[in-house]
Design an enzyme around this catalytic site. Structure first.
Site, PDB file in Angstrom:
ATOM      1  CE  LYS A   1      91.114  -4.282   8.619  1.00 24.12           C
ATOM      2  NZ  LYS A   1      89.826  -4.851   9.325  1.00 24.12           N
TER       3      LYS A   1
ATOM      4  CB  CYS B   1      95.931  -8.621  15.202  1.00 21.52           C
ATOM      5  SG  CYS B   1      96.021  -7.026  14.731  1.00 21.52           S
TER       6      CYS B   1
ATOM      7  CB  CYS C   1      93.726  -5.171  12.687  1.00 20.34           C
ATOM      8  SG  CYS C   1      93.692  -6.350  13.567  1.00 20.34           S
TER       9      CYS C   1
ATOM     10  CG  HIS D   1      84.785  25.681  10.010  1.00 18.39           C
ATOM     11  ND1 HIS D   1      83.474  25.220  10.166  1.00 18.39           N
ATOM     12  CD2 HIS D   1      85.025  26.925   9.341  1.00 18.39           C
ATOM     13  CE1 HIS D   1      82.991  25.923   8.631  1.00 18.39           C
ATOM     14  NE2 HIS D   1      83.737  26.802   8.391  1.00 18.39           N
TER      15      HIS D   1
ATOM     16  CE1 TYR E   1      86.897  -6.673  10.705  1.00 21.72           C
ATOM     17  CE2 TYR E   1      85.277  -8.373  11.482  1.00 21.72           C
ATOM     18  CZ  TYR E   1      86.148  -7.885  11.243  1.00 21.72           C
ATOM     19  OH  TYR E   1      87.849  -8.652  12.590  1.00 21.72           O
TER      20      TYR E   1
ATOM     21  CD  GLU F   1      82.847  22.397  11.065  1.00 25.86           C
ATOM     22  OE1 GLU F   1      82.207  23.238  11.997  1.00 25.86           O
ATOM     23  OE2 GLU F   1      83.421  22.302  10.042  1.00 25.86           O
TER      24      GLU F   1
ATOM     25  CD  GLU G   1      87.377  -4.247   7.238  1.00 25.06           C
ATOM     26  OE1 GLU G   1      87.582  -3.509   7.887  1.00 25.06           O
ATOM     27  OE2 GLU G   1      88.260  -5.466   7.132  1.00 25.06           O
TER      28      GLU G   1
HETATM   29  C1  LIG Z   1      91.031  -9.757   8.114  1.00 22.93           C
HETATM   30  C2  LIG Z   1      90.820  -9.808   9.242  1.00 22.93           C
HETATM   31  C3  LIG Z   1      90.318  -8.346   9.550  1.00 22.93           C
HETATM   32  C4  LIG Z   1      90.652  -7.729  11.260  1.00 22.93           C
HETATM   33  N1  LIG Z   1      90.665  -6.366  10.833  1.00 22.93           N
HETATM   34  C5  LIG Z   1      90.875  -6.161  12.576  1.00 22.93           C
HETATM   35  C6  LIG Z   1      90.239  -4.702  12.387  1.00 22.93           C
HETATM   36  O1  LIG Z   1      90.355  -4.016  11.989  1.00 22.93           O
HETATM   37  N2  LIG Z   1      90.706  -4.439  14.062  1.00 22.93           N
HETATM   38  C7  LIG Z   1      90.322  -4.921  14.661  1.00 22.93           C
HETATM   39  O2  LIG Z   1      90.143  -5.479  15.982  1.00 22.93           O
HETATM   40  N3  LIG Z   1      90.180  -6.618  14.734  1.00 22.93           N
HETATM   41  C8  LIG Z   1      90.149  -7.102  13.201  1.00 22.93           C
HETATM   42  N4  LIG Z   1      90.560  -8.101  13.031  1.00 22.93           N
HETATM   43  C9  LIG Z   1      90.215  -9.194  13.841  1.00 22.93           C
HETATM   44  C10 LIG Z   1      91.434  -9.532  15.135  1.00 22.93           C
HETATM   45  O3  LIG Z   1      92.655  -9.866  14.693  1.00 22.93           O
HETATM   46  C11 LIG Z   1      91.239 -10.738  16.343  1.00 22.93           C
HETATM   47  O4  LIG Z   1      90.323  -9.887  16.952  1.00 22.93           O
HETATM   48  C12 LIG Z   1      92.949 -10.949  17.648  1.00 22.93           C
HETATM   49  O5  LIG Z   1      93.988 -11.447  16.523  1.00 22.93           O
HETATM   50  C13 LIG Z   1      92.271 -11.756  18.383  1.00 22.93           C
HETATM   51  O6  LIG Z   1      93.490 -12.328  19.435  1.00 22.93           O
HETATM   52  P1  LIG Z   1      93.656 -13.620  19.915  1.00 22.93           P
HETATM   53  O7  LIG Z   1      94.622 -13.406  20.458  1.00 22.93           O
HETATM   54  O8  LIG Z   1      91.965 -14.158  20.467  1.00 22.93           O
HETATM   55  O9  LIG Z   1      93.375 -14.953  18.607  1.00 22.93           O
HETATM   56  P2  LIG Z   1      94.591 -14.940  17.710  1.00 22.93           P
HETATM   57  O10 LIG Z   1      95.241 -13.815  17.466  1.00 22.93           O
HETATM   58  O11 LIG Z   1      94.613 -15.441  16.181  1.00 22.93           O
HETATM   59  O12 LIG Z   1      95.957 -15.591  18.173  1.00 22.93           O
HETATM   60  C14 LIG Z   1      95.662 -16.766  18.333  1.00 22.93           C
HETATM   61  C15 LIG Z   1      96.891 -17.622  18.019  1.00 22.93           C
HETATM   62  O13 LIG Z   1      97.007 -19.149  18.618  1.00 22.93           O
HETATM   63  C16 LIG Z   1      97.613 -19.650  17.450  1.00 22.93           C
HETATM   64  N5  LIG Z   1      97.280 -21.042  17.907  1.00 22.93           N
HETATM   65  C17 LIG Z   1      95.833 -21.924  17.556  1.00 22.93           C
HETATM   66  N6  LIG Z   1      95.836 -22.702  18.146  1.00 22.93           N
HETATM   67  C18 LIG Z   1      97.522 -22.974  18.982  1.00 22.93           C
HETATM   68  C19 LIG Z   1      97.610 -24.653  19.332  1.00 22.93           C
HETATM   69  N7  LIG Z   1      96.739 -25.511  19.618  1.00 22.93           N
HETATM   70  N8  LIG Z   1      99.012 -24.705  19.792  1.00 22.93           N
HETATM   71  C20 LIG Z   1      99.822 -23.379  19.429  1.00 22.93           C
HETATM   72  N9  LIG Z   1      98.765 -22.065  19.466  1.00 22.93           N
HETATM   73  C21 LIG Z   1      98.031 -22.346  18.552  1.00 22.93           C
HETATM   74  C22 LIG Z   1      97.292 -18.752  16.470  1.00 22.93           C
HETATM   75  O14 LIG Z   1      98.291 -20.048  15.255  1.00 22.93           O
HETATM   76  C23 LIG Z   1      97.732 -17.930  16.163  1.00 22.93           C
HETATM   77  O15 LIG Z   1      98.590 -17.452  16.191  1.00 22.93           O
HETATM   78  C24 LIG Z   1      90.526  -9.398  12.286  1.00 22.93           C
HETATM   79  C25 LIG Z   1      90.751  -9.958  11.559  1.00 22.93           C
HETATM   80  C26 LIG Z   1      91.055 -10.847  10.433  1.00 22.93           C
HETATM   81  C27 LIG Z   1      90.865 -12.082   9.890  1.00 22.93           C
END
Ligand SMILES: Cc1cc2nc3c(=O)[nH]c(=O)nc-3n(C[C@H](O)[C@H](O)[C@H](O)COP(=O)(O)OP(=O)(O)OC[C@H]3O[C@@H](n4cnc5c(N)ncnc54)[C@H](O)[C@@H]3O)c2cc1C
Length: 473
Positions: free
Chosen positions: A51, A43, A48, A437, A179, A442, A183
């Protein structure tokens, strides 16, 4: 004295992992978090937040164009990608520090390394091969973009690399209709890049309400984004300074950059999950129950790695519920219904509740209220862009079951409407609310008549060549 090094070991320091770690530590648990890339996760680092910053940058072009009708004369507007990128990178770095401090401030230990499971209670840290043990493990490893298997796919970037481009290309071909594809089409187009979007489906934004899908596609055409639906990429060939992209119908395009936004898959490979008995779904996602517990009782998973609803606030809530339930003696489960979401295309989409194609199956007597109009701001600017607002109402109970919008500030407006829907607001409640308004929103409280679909179908032919835009890179 505990039999384990930690009460909780979290693999993945993204939205879900950081929230879970912070809350569990606050409940007194000994917590460790391993992150292989940058704390904060997708994120704030490559999702997010950066972006949305790029979306803001891309929309200044509209503001400059619209200003003329309001009496402003703007001369010599120029766009400089390296400036934007440097400023964006600085903000991302700041956020990364904030997330790390949130964890450490709560008392969690941060490991900057990849981690995998040796057994159900043992984590191996890739950086030095060290093994640490924990009573409970949380998998919060998120997902990564996937590229389709076509010749030359290695030449294409994904959203990860799009944030890191050193130079802005003159032309881009984006593959995908979700999306992220839509975007980035808006971002590149707004920054003056000749933009083509190739999608194999019939319409962009599968799963969204049809009025939003049609309405946005029509507006993208007006912006001279070359949207090609029912089209599939066959190969990418590298030339001296650009790429030749061949589509399955045999047509070719020369572009400076190809970007795949063709989906994401869970980060579960080579983590020892199956070896310890964690069941994975057909796309590699961790299968969990309503409390985010996997098939191994002490191993949980939250966020994108479970492929439920892949959004930041969802990962955060799932992580919070897990930590409260397992470490805070306050059990609760996150309810995945009524999640508001936005598409930061230009114009923007905001939506909460059910789209019409699902609502009409669930509610035999569905009332549809729809409005399509040119927002006031577009009168003096002369911008030919329309807003679409839509309410879906269960005729049996009068409850509003879907609220959809395409237009300026749709995300901000629908966020507030989501509170009403969550509380079970009826159409009568909307009607009894006094209009603010003049505003676009609205319209949501002044829709009186059930109306048939008012907007024209999107044009079938792609637009002519786009006009140039003054930029320095
Ligand atoms: C381009 C883009 C735009 C987005 N825009 C939006 C938006 O506008 N609004 C919204 O709500 N969501 C958006 N999202 C989705 C949102 O980013 C994700 O849903 C959110 O980040 C998920 O969080 P998470 O904790 O599950 O995973 P992540 O935030 O992906 O975190 C997982 C972490 O685990 C780490 N990792 C992976 N494997 C290992 C391992 N084996 N050992 C140690 N570390 C590891 C990774 O490096 C990463 O940092 C967007 C996603 C993208 C790609």
């Amino acid at each position: 004295m505990s039999d384990y090094d930690f009460d909780l070991f979290i693999i993945g320091g993204g939205s879900g992992g950081v929230r879970a770690g912070r809350i569990a530590a606050g409940h007194g648990a000994m917590v460790a978090v391993a992150e292989e890339y940058r704390f904060g996760g997708t994120c704030p680092i490559r999702g997010c937040i950066p972006k949305k910053l790029l979306v803001y940058a891309s929309r200044f072009r509209d503001e400059f164009e619209d200003a003329e009708g309001y009496g402003w004369t703007l001369k010599g507007t120029r766009f400089d990608w390296p400036t934007l990128k440097a400023n964006k990178d600085r903000e991302v770095e700041r956020l990364e520090g904030v997330y790390r401090r949130l964890l450490e401030g709560a008392g969690a230990k941060c490991f900057d390394t990849r981690a995998a499971l040796a057994d159900a209670n043992t984590v191996v840290l890739a950086a030095d091969g060290r093994k640490v043990t924990a009573r409970t493990i949380l998998i919060a490893t998120g997902g990564h973009p996937v590229k389709p298997d076509v010749p030359g796919a290695e030449h294409a970037i994904t959203s990860n690399e799009a944030f890191e481009l050193e130079e802005l290309p003159a032309s881009v071909l984006i593959v995908g209709g979700g999306y992220i594809a839509v975007e980035f089409a808006g971002i590149f187009d707004g920054l003056g890049v000749e933009t083509t979007l190739v999608y194999r489906g019939e319409k962009i934004l599968r799963g969204f309400d049809e009025d939003l899908r049609d309405g946005l596609m029509a507006e993208m055409f007006k912006r001279e984004i070359d949207v090609r639906v029912n089209a599939e990429i066959a190969a990418i060939e590298k030339n001296w300074s650009d790429y030749t992209v061949t589509l399955k119908d045999g047509s070719t395009l020369e572009v400076e950059c190809v970007m795949f936004a063709t989906g994401r898959t869970a980060n579960t490979a080579a983590m020892g999950l199956e070896k310890v008995g964690v069941k994975l779904g057909e796309h590699g996602e961790v299968l969990v129950d309503g409390n985010s517990r996997s098939s191994v009782p002490n191993i949980y998973a939250v966020g994108d790695v479970t492929d439920r609803v892949n959004l930041t606030p969802v990962a955060i809530r799932e992580g919070h519920a897990f930590a409260d339930s397992v470490f805070g003696k306050k059990p609760w489960a996150f309810d995945h219904e009524m999640i508001p979401t936005a598409v930061f295309s230009t114009p923007e989409v905001g939506t909460v509740g059910l789209p019409e194609h699902i609502a009409c199956q669930r509610f035999p007597k569905l009332d549809i209220y729809r409005a399509r109009f040119r927002p006031l701001k577009n009168t003096l600017s002369g911008r030919d862009e329309f807003a679409v607002l839509k309410l879906l109402v269960d005729g049996a109970t009068d409850k509003v079951v879907g609220c959809h919008m395409l237009g300026p500030d749709a995300a901000e407006i629908v966020q507030m409407a989501a509170i009403a829907l969550r509380m079970g607001a009826t159409k009568a409640d909307f009607d009894a609310t006094v209009a603010l308004h003049p505003s676009i929103a609205e319209e949501f409280v002044t829709m009186r008549e059930k109306r048939p679909a008012p907007h024209p179908p999107p044009p079938k032919t792609p637009p002519k060549k786009k006009k140039g835009y003054d930029e320095t890179s």
